[in-house]
Design a protein around this motif. Structure first.
Motif, mmCIF file in Angstrom:
data_model
loop_
_atom_site.group_PDB
_atom_site.id
_atom_site.type_symbol
_atom_site.label_atom_id
_atom_site.label_comp_id
_atom_site.label_asym_id
_atom_site.label_seq_id
_atom_site.Cartn_x
_atom_site.Cartn_y
_atom_site.Cartn_z
ATOM 1 N N SER A 365 0.823 -1.209 0.000
ATOM 2 C CA SER A 365 0.000 0.000 0.000
ATOM 3 C C SER A 365 0.855 1.256 0.000
ATOM 4 C CB SER A 365 -0.935 0.011 1.223
ATOM 5 O OG SER A 365 -1.859 -1.050 1.166
ATOM 6 N N GLY A 366 1.903 1.261 0.830
ATOM 7 C CA GLY A 366 2.762 2.430 0.917
ATOM 8 C C GLY A 366 3.527 2.695 -0.362
ATOM 9 N N VAL A 367 4.086 1.641 -0.940
ATOM 10 C CA VAL A 367 4.867 1.807 -2.169
ATOM 11 C C VAL A 367 3.971 2.205 -3.333
ATOM 12 C CG1 VAL A 367 6.305 0.595 -3.853
ATOM 13 C CG2 VAL A 367 6.717 0.291 -1.396
ATOM 14 N N GLU A 368 2.775 1.596 -3.418
ATOM 15 C CA GLU A 368 1.843 1.989 -4.473
ATOM 16 C C GLU A 368 1.442 3.450 -4.319
ATOM 17 O OE1 GLU A 368 -1.318 -0.793 -4.052
ATOM 18 O OE2 GLU A 368 -0.367 -2.339 -5.273
ATOM 19 N N VAL A 394 8.309 -6.174 -7.830
ATOM 20 C CA VAL A 394 7.978 -5.408 -9.030
ATOM 21 C C VAL A 394 7.622 -3.954 -8.661
ATOM 22 C CG1 VAL A 394 5.537 -6.105 -8.983
ATOM 23 C CG2 VAL A 394 6.584 -5.372 -11.137
ATOM 24 N N LEU A 395 6.957 -3.778 -7.522
ATOM 25 C CA LEU A 395 6.627 -2.429 -7.073
ATOM 26 C C LEU A 395 7.874 -1.687 -6.607
ATOM 27 C CD1 LEU A 395 3.344 -3.141 -5.049
ATOM 28 C CD2 LEU A 395 3.537 -2.114 -7.317
ATOM 29 N N GLN A 396 8.769 -2.394 -5.939
ATOM 30 C CA GLN A 396 9.998 -1.754 -5.488
ATOM 31 C C GLN A 396 10.843 -1.271 -6.662
ATOM 32 O OE1 GLN A 396 12.290 -3.400 -2.241
ATOM 33 N NE2 GLN A 396 10.623 -4.785 -1.656
ATOM 34 N N ARG A 397 10.917 -2.083 -7.712
ATOM 35 C CA ARG A 397 11.700 -1.678 -8.893
ATOM 36 C C ARG A 397 11.122 -0.422 -9.517
ATOM 37 N NH1 ARG A 397 11.786 -7.324 -10.121
ATOM 38 N NH2 ARG A 397 10.166 -6.994 -11.703
ATOM 39 N N LYS A 398 9.799 -0.368 -9.611
ATOM 40 C CA LYS A 398 9.153 0.821 -10.174
ATOM 41 C C LYS A 398 9.444 2.036 -9.299
ATOM 42 C CE LYS A 398 6.359 3.437 -12.556
ATOM 43 N NZ LYS A 398 6.763 3.962 -13.878
ATOM 44 N N LEU A 399 9.337 1.865 -7.995
ATOM 45 C CA LEU A 399 9.562 2.983 -7.075
ATOM 46 C C LEU A 399 10.978 3.519 -7.202
ATOM 47 C CD1 LEU A 399 8.350 4.655 -4.685
ATOM 48 C CD2 LEU A 399 9.459 2.986 -3.178
ATOM 49 N N ARG A 400 11.957 2.626 -7.230
ATOM 50 C CA ARG A 400 13.360 3.044 -7.275
ATOM 51 C C ARG A 400 13.724 3.687 -8.609
ATOM 52 N NH1 ARG A 400 15.646 0.874 -2.710
ATOM 53 N NH2 ARG A 400 14.577 -0.959 -1.840
ATOM 54 N N LEU A 402 11.983 5.997 -10.033
ATOM 55 C CA LEU A 402 11.423 7.338 -10.095
ATOM 56 C C LEU A 402 12.427 8.351 -9.561
ATOM 57 C CD1 LEU A 402 7.830 6.496 -8.817
ATOM 58 C CD2 LEU A 402 8.579 6.812 -11.185
ATOM 59 N N PRO A 403 12.663 9.435 -10.286
ATOM 60 C CA PRO A 403 13.710 10.388 -9.894
ATOM 61 C C PRO A 403 13.344 11.276 -8.715
ATOM 62 C CG PRO A 403 12.588 11.162 -11.861
ATOM 63 C CD PRO A 403 12.045 9.791 -11.587
ATOM 64 N N ASN A 404 12.067 11.420 -8.431
ATOM 65 C CA ASN A 404 11.643 12.347 -7.369
ATOM 66 C C ASN A 404 11.177 11.621 -6.112
ATOM 67 O OD1 ASN A 404 9.351 11.376 -8.677
ATOM 68 N ND2 ASN A 404 8.157 13.230 -8.268
ATOM 69 N N VAL A 405 11.797 10.467 -5.839
ATOM 70 C CA VAL A 405 11.452 9.679 -4.652
ATOM 71 C C VAL A 405 12.707 9.416 -3.833
ATOM 72 C CG1 VAL A 405 10.590 7.470 -3.787
ATOM 73 C CG2 VAL A 405 9.458 8.565 -5.726
ATOM 74 N N THR A 406 12.610 9.638 -2.522
ATOM 75 C CA THR A 406 13.665 9.286 -1.575
ATOM 76 C C THR A 406 13.140 8.196 -0.658
ATOM 77 O OG1 THR A 406 14.609 11.510 -1.595
ATOM 78 C CG2 THR A 406 15.158 10.116 0.281
ATOM 79 N N ILE A 407 13.914 7.124 -0.462
ATOM 80 C CA ILE A 407 13.504 6.000 0.374
ATOM 81 C C ILE A 407 14.360 5.980 1.638
ATOM 82 C CG2 ILE A 407 13.263 3.498 0.526
ATOM 83 C CD1 ILE A 407 13.042 3.478 -2.557
ATOM 84 N N LEU A 408 13.701 6.012 2.778
ATOM 85 C CA LEU A 408 14.385 5.949 4.065
ATOM 86 C C LEU A 408 13.919 4.702 4.807
ATOM 87 C CD1 LEU A 408 13.973 9.663 5.237
ATOM 88 C CD2 LEU A 408 15.941 8.648 4.070
#
Length: 529
Positions: A365-368, A394-400, A402-408
């Motif tokens: 839910s969070g990654v989507e 598959v969702l993690q790959r899409k998230l990573r 994206l240029p305007n996303v920071t993952i903590l």
């Protein structure tokens, strides 16, 4: 403006109208006004009953258009282009203005017609919000039925200056006579109950006078709907008491894993569930919140005590109260709820266009949510408590990507920061180093799972450490005659299709319980005769 297939469908729908529909458009020279006029041309082509007038020198919002019928005293207006989820609201408004009867309960319609006073409602919505149409459609209908009620549905993304001035950070947001009225999904019944001050007392008296049920279902989600249908099909007296029919499904945007239904949306499924239940002899009691369960005594009847002071009695009870969004439970969260703290990215995301937001939670839910928001906002910071994300790969790959996303990761949110009016950031602890840090942002979307709605059962029904109702293979609880189903139970995998199956099973088990517990008494009565 409209695709040929949609034009054909619209024409077929508008054949149900029985009287003229007058549209008055308020426009300027902007692109959005041109698009709106194109839409209105398509509407006019779809039905000979529709006529359009265009004005440029009035004081109305631009672009906007009002709907009425000659000889009728109606006051409803759309400010912006009601496309996306709101296109259905437009079609329903056209039909109702055009004389097509609404589907709401007759007593509710009469209640609306009898409302006294002057009511000007303004609803701010977003085109991607699945919760907004219920509110827009309810208020539009009220404006059709009662000349004392006016309604303007406003696209918040198009009228951004108003959104900023009124500090709107969540949709739907409704103003009444210029003052805040409410936020979030509301049904017609809920809105009417809020402005009709005697409604709750009248409902409590009606409920208190009801005869006992054979099966009383508490909750109106997929599990509750299935339980009601299976009970009613047995020919026994069945009732449903629910805060809102549809439950958590109403907050679900896209559903693609309901077997035999390739794709649907939560509100559509909720409507279908309620319509199916209403095909049977089921007493549906909306806007009812359970506060306590009193197990059966010598009379063999369980009692459900409601928030309005009334009580319902039944031989058996099926609890299907579902779950709600889990909160972070950190300082500032409640203070800034709907002031930057949100739980529905699809609904509220457009209000944060060009801004910096955070998503709390690294599951699916969070990654989507982060992926969806990244296409709208300037930047997304996703914070996950664990050392790694838990979403599908598959969702993690899409998230990573994206240029305007920071993952903590290993980030524990400790406080929501704000200026007294709205969110300005959040504080978190880096669980690896122990260091406290802050992130400046304007919105926080919480996506950390669900919490069962079972607090009212503590001390009567056995609950797990997580507050879920403990059930056996038949949906039975530790209280004889009380069953449970759906997301409020210990049943694993909180899925719609599983909840439906669990509700059906609980109803069958309740029916079996009634047969087995009433048979000896019936036999004794027969022998005595």
């Amino acid at each position: 403006m409209l695709e040929p297939d949609l034009k054909a469908q619209l024409k077929a729908y508008l054949e149900r109208a029985t009287r003229p529909i007058q549209i008055t458009a308020s426009v300027d020279d902007g692109e959005k006004s041109a698009q709106m006029l194109s839409l209105l041309d398509d509407l006019q082509e779809a039905s000979a009953l529709i006529s359009v007038d265009v004005v440029r020198d009035d004081d109305e919002r631009k672009p906007s258009f009002a709907l009425t019928s000659p000889g009728q005293d109606m006051h409803l207006r759309f400010a912006g282009l009601p496309m996306g989820h709101e296109f259905t609201s437009l079609v329903l408004a056209l039909l109702q203005v055009g004389g097509h009867p609404p589907k709401a309960a007759g007593e509710t319609l009469e209640q609306v017609r009898n409302l006294e006073g002057e009511f000007l409602f303004e609803t701010y919505y977003s085109l991607s919000c699945q919760n907004c149409p219920d509110v827009v459609q309810a208020l539009n209908l009220m404006a059709v039925l009662n000349p004392n009620i006016r309604h303007v549905a406003i696209d918040g993304a198009l009228f951004q200056d108003e959104v900023e001035a009124r500090e709107i950070m969540s949709v739907p947001t409704v103003f009444l006579n210029g003052k805040p009225f409410d936020q979030g999904r509301m049904s017609l019944e809920q809105i009417v109950a809020k402005i009709d001050t005697g409604a709750e007392e009248r409902m409590a008296k009606q409920i208190a006078a009801k005869d006992p049920f054979d099966v009383l279902v508490v909750g109106g989600g997929p599990a509750g709907a299935a339980a009601a249908i299976y009970s009613a099909r047995k020919g026994i007296r069945t009732g449903v008491a629910a805060e809102r029919f549809g439950g958590q499904v109403l907050d679900t945007l896209s559903i693609e894993n309901l077997v035999s239904v390739p794709h649907t949306e939560g509100p559509k499924l909720a409507t279908a569930l309620e319509q199916h239940v209403r095909e049977y002899d089921v007493d549906i009691m909306d806007l009812q919140s359970a506060e306590a369960l009193v197990p059966a005594g010598d009379d063999g009847l369980h009692e459900i005590q409601l928030a309005n002071g009334a009580s319902l009695r039944a031989k058996t009870v099926v609890v299907s109260t579902g779950a709600r969004w889990r909160q972070m439970n950190v300082p500032g969260e409640n203070e800034y709820r709907n002031k930057g703290v949100a739980y529905c990215p699809h609904c509220d995301g457009p209000l944060f266009k060009g801004k910096h937001v955070a998503v709390i939670g690294g599951g699916n839910s969070g990654v989507e949510a982060a992926i969806d928001l990244a296409g709208i906002v300037a930047h997304v910071t996703l914070l996950e408590f664990d050392v790694k994300l838990r979403a599908d790969e598959v969702l993690q790959r899409k998230l990573r990507s994206l240029p305007n996303v920071t993952i903590l990761t290993s980030a524990q949110t400790t406080k929501v920061l704000g200026d007294g009016k709205r969110v300005t950031g959040l504080a978190y602890t880096d669980r690896t180093s122990g260091e406290s840090r802050e992130v400046a942002l304007e919105g926080i979307f919480v996506q950390i799972g669900l919490l069962p709605n079972t607090e009212w059962l503590k001390g009567t029904v056995e609950l797990s450490d997580r507050g879920e109702i403990i059930t056996d293979s038949h949906g039975r609880t530790n209280v004889p005659g009380v069953f449970a189903a759906g997301d409020c139970t210990t049943t694993p995998y909180k899925q719609i299709v599983i909840a439906m199956g669990e509700g059906s099973r609980a109803a069958l088990a309740a029916f079996d319980h009634i047969i087995r517990t009433s048979a000896p008494a019936a036999a004794e009565a027969g022998a005595a005769a």
